[in-house]
Design a protein around this motif. Structure first.
Motif, PDB file in Angstrom:
ATOM      1  N   TYR A  85      44.259  59.925  34.213  1.00  0.00           N
ATOM      2  CA  TYR A  85      43.823  59.635  35.577  1.00  0.00           C
ATOM      3  C   TYR A  85      45.046  59.624  36.490  1.00  0.00           C
ATOM      4  O   TYR A  85      46.138  59.230  36.083  1.00  0.00           O
ATOM      5  N   THR A 105      44.766  46.607  42.096  1.00  0.00           N
ATOM      6  CA  THR A 105      43.626  47.474  41.840  1.00  0.00           C
ATOM      7  C   THR A 105      42.539  47.306  42.898  1.00  0.00           C
ATOM      8  O   THR A 105      41.410  46.935  42.597  1.00  0.00           O
ATOM      9  N   SER A 109      40.503  50.227  38.368  1.00  0.00           N
ATOM     10  CA  SER A 109      41.532  50.354  37.342  1.00  0.00           C
ATOM     11  C   SER A 109      40.902  50.892  36.061  1.00  0.00           C
ATOM     12  O   SER A 109      39.684  50.849  35.878  1.00  0.00           O
ATOM     13  N   VAL A 110      41.754  51.395  35.171  1.00  0.00           N
ATOM     14  CA  VAL A 110      41.296  51.899  33.877  1.00  0.00           C
ATOM     15  C   VAL A 110      41.343  50.745  32.877  1.00  0.00           C
ATOM     16  O   VAL A 110      42.353  50.044  32.769  1.00  0.00           O
ATOM     17  N   LYS A 124      36.674  53.384  33.908  1.00  0.00           N
ATOM     18  CA  LYS A 124      37.407  53.310  35.171  1.00  0.00           C
ATOM     19  C   LYS A 124      36.506  52.575  36.152  1.00  0.00           C
ATOM     20  O   LYS A 124      35.424  53.058  36.484  1.00  0.00           O
TER      21      LYS A 124
END
Length: 292
Positions: A85, A105, A109-110, A124
């Protein structure tokens, strides 16, 4: 715990390494990742997964963060990228003179989590898509969340600004406080929050998505949506944690479920705004104060 044999420890992000120990405490192996590590999961069959972030040196004006999801064999050391990403740091930052305030974030966020059977969940949080990979990196399932995201409201932005101002006032940074009072925090956000803040898996293998609220009432209630690993929505629930803060620092989002309890790294804030960090046990079976 990996394969009931090893303890897997992701060290402080900037150290760029993962340490593995035998369960008797004896050191086994050090994995140098080459990039900062933000979250690690022990899967099965000798495989671990982790997030690694890099800042390409050639993109100077507005830094691009490359977030990669790796699966690695701790025995052969072979690794595989299963997802990548890209996001911009600049869009989450307000610059005040030579000082940049980073808001983390604001646009998602991942997140990684391990299923109860040792597979990897990759999510995500600004999208509804949830993916599940086996330890060899094959995508074996995906589904979309079907609940609505909370809106970004002015009361939320006002409360956020007040909290930021209070923190910088404690440091005596009056020039930053003055600038923040004039700042438009809305520029950092989209129209809605990400779908969720955190992702956890309970003792029964259900996926718990801890969601945002349009207004933070500071009443100690933490809502979450419940899904099966197949993507079936089971409903929603709420935890009462009084004046505690779950995930007070993004490096320490640690929640572990047993059959009737949640163990979490948390912060408890006193009247002066100082935070004491502790590990708490939350009783999930009844309304009861958490115990340390």
């Amino acid at each position: 715990i990996l394969d009931n044999r090893y303890l897997v420890v992701d060290e402080y992000a900037l150290r760029r390494r993962i340490s593995i120990f035998h369960l008797n405490g004896k050191f086994f192996k050090l994995i140098k990742t080459g990039g900062s590590v933000f979250g690690c999961c022990a899967l099965k069959n000798g495989k671990i997964a982790y997030l690694s972030k890099r800042f390409p040196a050639d993109e100077k004006k507005e830094k691009t963060v490359i977030t990669r999801v790796y699966i690695q064999d701790v025995n052969t050391m072979k690794k595989k990228i299963v997802r990548e990403y890209r996001s911009s740091v600049g869009k989450n930052r307000i610059r005040i003179g030579k000082v940049g305030i980073y808001f983390g974030t604001t646009k998602g966020s991942v997140l990684l989590a391990r299923t109860s059977t040792g597979n990897l969940i990759v999510a995500k949080s600004d999208t509804a898509k949830i993916e599940i990979f086996d330890p060899d990196g094959r995508n074996i399932r995906q589904f979309n969340l079907d609940f609505q995201r909370a809106r970004i409201t002015q009361p939320y932005l006002d409360a956020l600004k007040s909290d930021i101002i209070r923190q910088y006032q404690k440091r005596g940074a009056n020039h930053i406080v003055k600038a923040i009072r004039k700042a438009d925090l809305a520029q950092l956000f989209q129209s809605h929050h990400p779908y969720y803040k955190y992702l956890a898996v309970d003792h029964a293998g259900n996926l718990l998505f801890f969601t945002y609220r349009e207004v933070d009432q500071k009443d100690g209630k933490i809502p979450f949506e419940i899904y099966t690993v197949k993507g079936e929505h089971q409903g929603h629930a709420c935890m009462h944690i009084e004046n505690l803060q779950l995930g007070v620092d993004s490096r320490f989002q640690r929640m572990i479920f047993s059959k009737k309890a949640l163990f979490a790294y948390t912060g408890i804030e006193d009247e002066a705004g100082d935070i004491d960090y502790r590990i708490f046990k939350f009783n999930l079976a009844a309304k009861q104060n958490p115990s340390r």
